[in-house]
Design a protein around this motif. Structure first.
Motif, PDB file in Angstrom:
ATOM      1  N   ARG A 264       0.802  -1.428  -0.268  1.00  0.00           N
ATOM      2  CA  ARG A 264       0.055  -0.325  -0.117  1.00  0.00           C
ATOM      3  C   ARG A 264       0.650   0.675  -0.051  1.00  0.00           C
ATOM      4  O   ARG A 264       1.645   1.340   0.875  1.00  0.00           O
ATOM      5  CB  ARG A 264      -0.914  -0.066   0.799  1.00  0.00           C
ATOM      6  CG  ARG A 264      -1.792  -1.352   1.473  1.00  0.00           C
ATOM      7  CD  ARG A 264      -2.267  -1.204   2.766  1.00  0.00           C
ATOM      8  NE  ARG A 264      -3.141  -0.369   3.348  1.00  0.00           N
ATOM      9  CZ  ARG A 264      -3.152  -0.478   4.873  1.00  0.00           C
ATOM     10  NH1 ARG A 264      -3.543  -1.473   5.552  1.00  0.00           N
ATOM     11  NH2 ARG A 264      -3.454   0.845   5.698  1.00  0.00           N
ATOM     12  N   THR A 292      -5.514   3.538  -1.382  1.00  0.00           N
ATOM     13  CA  THR A 292      -5.704   3.741  -2.967  1.00  0.00           C
ATOM     14  C   THR A 292      -5.436   1.861  -3.740  1.00  0.00           C
ATOM     15  O   THR A 292      -6.193   1.030  -3.885  1.00  0.00           O
ATOM     16  CB  THR A 292      -5.042   4.547  -4.105  1.00  0.00           C
ATOM     17  OG1 THR A 292      -5.478   5.456  -2.923  1.00  0.00           O
ATOM     18  CG2 THR A 292      -5.974   4.644  -5.141  1.00  0.00           C
ATOM     19  N   ASN A 308      -9.744  -0.837  -4.529  1.00  0.00           N
ATOM     20  CA  ASN A 308      -8.806   0.796  -3.562  1.00  0.00           C
ATOM     21  C   ASN A 308      -9.599  -0.544  -2.079  1.00  0.00           C
ATOM     22  O   ASN A 308     -10.367  -1.489  -1.795  1.00  0.00           O
ATOM     23  CB  ASN A 308      -9.009   1.539  -3.243  1.00  0.00           C
ATOM     24  CG  ASN A 308     -10.935   1.814  -3.724  1.00  0.00           C
ATOM     25  OD1 ASN A 308     -11.211   1.600  -4.171  1.00  0.00           O
ATOM     26  ND2 ASN A 308     -11.343   2.707  -3.744  1.00  0.00           N
ATOM     27  N   ASP A 313     -12.134   5.263   1.224  1.00  0.00           N
ATOM     28  CA  ASP A 313     -11.047   5.875  -0.149  1.00  0.00           C
ATOM     29  C   ASP A 313     -12.208   6.342  -1.049  1.00  0.00           C
ATOM     30  O   ASP A 313     -11.877   6.537  -2.253  1.00  0.00           O
ATOM     31  CB  ASP A 313      -9.891   5.493  -1.315  1.00  0.00           C
ATOM     32  CG  ASP A 313      -8.893   5.610  -1.651  1.00  0.00           C
ATOM     33  OD1 ASP A 313      -8.386   6.865  -1.404  1.00  0.00           O
ATOM     34  OD2 ASP A 313      -9.056   5.010  -2.531  1.00  0.00           O
TER      35      ASP A 313
END
Length: 557
Positions: A264, A292, A308, A313
């Motif tokens: 990530r 994301t 995501n 998000d």
């Protein structure tokens, strides 16, 4: 009178026995008590194991001539003059002086006090050795579209071909620093007749002779060959791959000749799928972000999917990449208002027919399902499937994979926590039709994959330890061609469907020094079949631990 005499005798016996000294409890067999000494470089990299030499009091720690072994970085005596060391001792055994650092260019004397109090003297030293490995790992002739099937037991390589072959240059992967003669990478050879190759290890002494022949090897009628499991690589995410951030590497995708690791907020890293060596990075551009690029997977054609975490998000999104050189393209955008994105799975080929699943978190037993037909996504809005049969369902840990990429009524498998069981679900009724017994709730099941191989069907599932204590971090491979053996308990080894498993604590975060616990309890698994159908590959990863590749085959030998 007789009764008084009886009690007097009893009291006398109790007195006499009560005054005896207790026996000293000692093991029946006196052992030296030391099993091995492990050395690492001062920064914690490397792990070199020395054991007691038979018939002597020496403990020699072999250290590779190059480190990493895949590099040309030569190990010097200066580099091993201050090595971190630790001893693997039996219970109630001590070593003196206490171990911390050693100059392995010299003879170091240690004294081991065993369980019976005897003291043994050992001499510990290092020895820089050139590799004795001399295998052909892979043999390809790209111009002829051929990949050799290697039988390591007989040292034969089969080229599956009919008709005459033109002389051609080959691509060969050898053991690191080994040489081959004649060298098929430099000389176009005629493979219509058998060709012998001599592979010489870096030590210049150890050799293997391989014979390449044009033939079609026999396959077993069913499934993998018993005992064919072969470790291709086991790489530490931090020390070997270079992933410096902890806790955030959670996704693994198999894309052609590569393994893609998703961390990530970082560009994805891709590795050679046969050796585990880092090849490069994928520039994710605007898709890169802590929430994301949360997770990734791949379809059977090697198309990579990245998702995501929603709604943290915003809307749930899935991006696709055709290969490791591609750029992310938006495939799915769905503002469903539910928690989704910790795991997604895909069965099939997104350029043909595929089924994509994403568990909905903390919402009973529901998941989102998208279908792709002839390369076309049916809708941005998924079907919401509600299944039943689990006692608790799941909160944040769940993975679901279908057994078909085109039939939405096909069965599917669910690995989840809190039930901590592995479930086989009827795809028509969405009811659990069979499940394994629950295993320890101290640890987490949250990754599953399914594949067909040599007239059999296989599923793999993980078991993750998020603590510094306990023992888990396992992966199982199960034959799920029929449900008759899908019973019993994975933890206790009573599930007859299991055809292979790892040992506990071998590849998880606890297996790496210093230990950084896998606090998020994350990991992943993936299965892939070779293009020629002779090999099944199992890949898995434990966050803060290792990424690992195993090979199985179906060759009748």
């Amino acid at each position: 009178m007789k009764r008084n005499i009886f009690f007097t005798v009893i009291l006398l016996l109790v007195y006499l026995t009560g005054c005896q000294e207790p026996d000293e409890l000692l093991p029946s067999i006196s052992r030296a008590g030391i099993n091995s000494i492990v050395a690492t470089f001062p920064d914690g990299t490397g792990e070199f194991i020395g054991t007691v030499q038979e018939g002597s009091n020496e403990i020699i720690i072999p250290i590779p001539y190059f480190y990493p072994v895949s590099s040309d970085n030569r190990v010097t005596e200066e580099m091993i003059s201050k090595m971190r060391v630790r001893a693997n001792l039996d219970d109630n055994v001590t070593v003196n002086p206490p171990l911390l650092y050693m100059d392995l260019t010299k003879e170091n004397v240690i004294f081991v006090k065993d369980q019976v109090g005897e003291i043994h003297e050992y001499i510990v030293r290092g020895e820089i050795r050139k590799s004795s490995e001399c295998e052909i790992k892979e043999f390809k002739i790209p111009s002829l579209g051929l990949t050799g099937v290697i039988n390591e037991a007989t040292k034969t390589i089969s080229l599956v071909a009919i008709g005459d072959l033109e002389p051609a240059i080959a691509e060969v992967t050898l053991s690191f620093h080994a040489t081959i003669s004649p060298d098929p990478r430099e000389q176009a050879l005629d493979y219509n007749n058998e060709v012998e190759f001599v592979v010489t290890a870096h030590d210049g002494v150890t050799q293997n002779v391989y014979t390449v022949k044009k033939e079609i090897p026999e396959k077993l009628p069913y499934g993998i060959r018993s005992g064919s499991a072969k470790l291709m690589f086991a790489k530490k995410l931090k020390a070997d791959i270079g992933i410096t951030v902890d806790h955030l590497t959670g996704g693994l995708a198999v894309a052609g000749d590569y393994i893609v690791l998703n961390t990530r907020g970082e560009n994805s890293i891709y590795l050679d799928a046969k050796t585990g060596e880092k090849i490069g990075e994928i520039d994710l551009g605007s898709v890169k972000g802590n929430l994301t690029n949360f997770y990734n997977t791949a379809d059977k054609a090697g198309n990579i999917l990245i998702c995501n975490l929603a709604p943290n998000d915003g809307a749930f999104k899935v991006w696709k990449l055709s290969d490791v050189s591609g750029s992310p393209e938006l495939l799915i955008e769905w503002d469903g208002g539910v928690a989704v994105g910790r795991k997604i799975s895909v069965q099939g080929d997104i350029n043909g027919n595929a089924i994509i699943t994403a568990p909905i978190l903390s919402n009973g037993q529901q998941f989102a399902r998208w279908t792709i037909s002839d390369g076309n996504l049916s809708s941005q809005t998924p079907e919401i499937i509600t299944m039943s049969g689990l006692a608790k369902g799941w909160t944040t840990n769940c993975d679901i994979v279908y057994t078909s990429g085109s039939d939405v009524n096909s069965d599917y498998f669910v690995a989840s926590y809190s039930d901590n069981t592995f479930a086989w679900v009827d795809g028509t009724t969405n009811q659990v039709k069979q499940m394994l017994e629950s295993i320890s709730v101290n640890y987490i099941q949250n990754a599953v994959d399914f594949i067909e191989f040599n007239n059999a069907q296989y599923a793999t599932v993980n078991w993750v330890n998020s603590f510094t204590w306990g023992a888990a971090d396992m992966v199982w491979l199960l034959d799920v061609t029929t449900s008759s053996n899908f019973t019993g308990n994975l933890e206790t080894g009573t599930c007859p469907a299991v055809v292979w498993e790892t040992t506990r604590d071998t590849y998880g975060a606890k297996a790496v020094t210093p230990v950084v616990p896998n606090a998020n309890g994350t990991g992943d698994v993936a299965l892939k079949v070779s293009e020629d159908g002779f090999y099944l590959y199992l890949y898995f990863m434990f966050t803060n631990g290792y990424v690992v590749g195993y090979q199985f085959d179906c060759i009748d030998m």
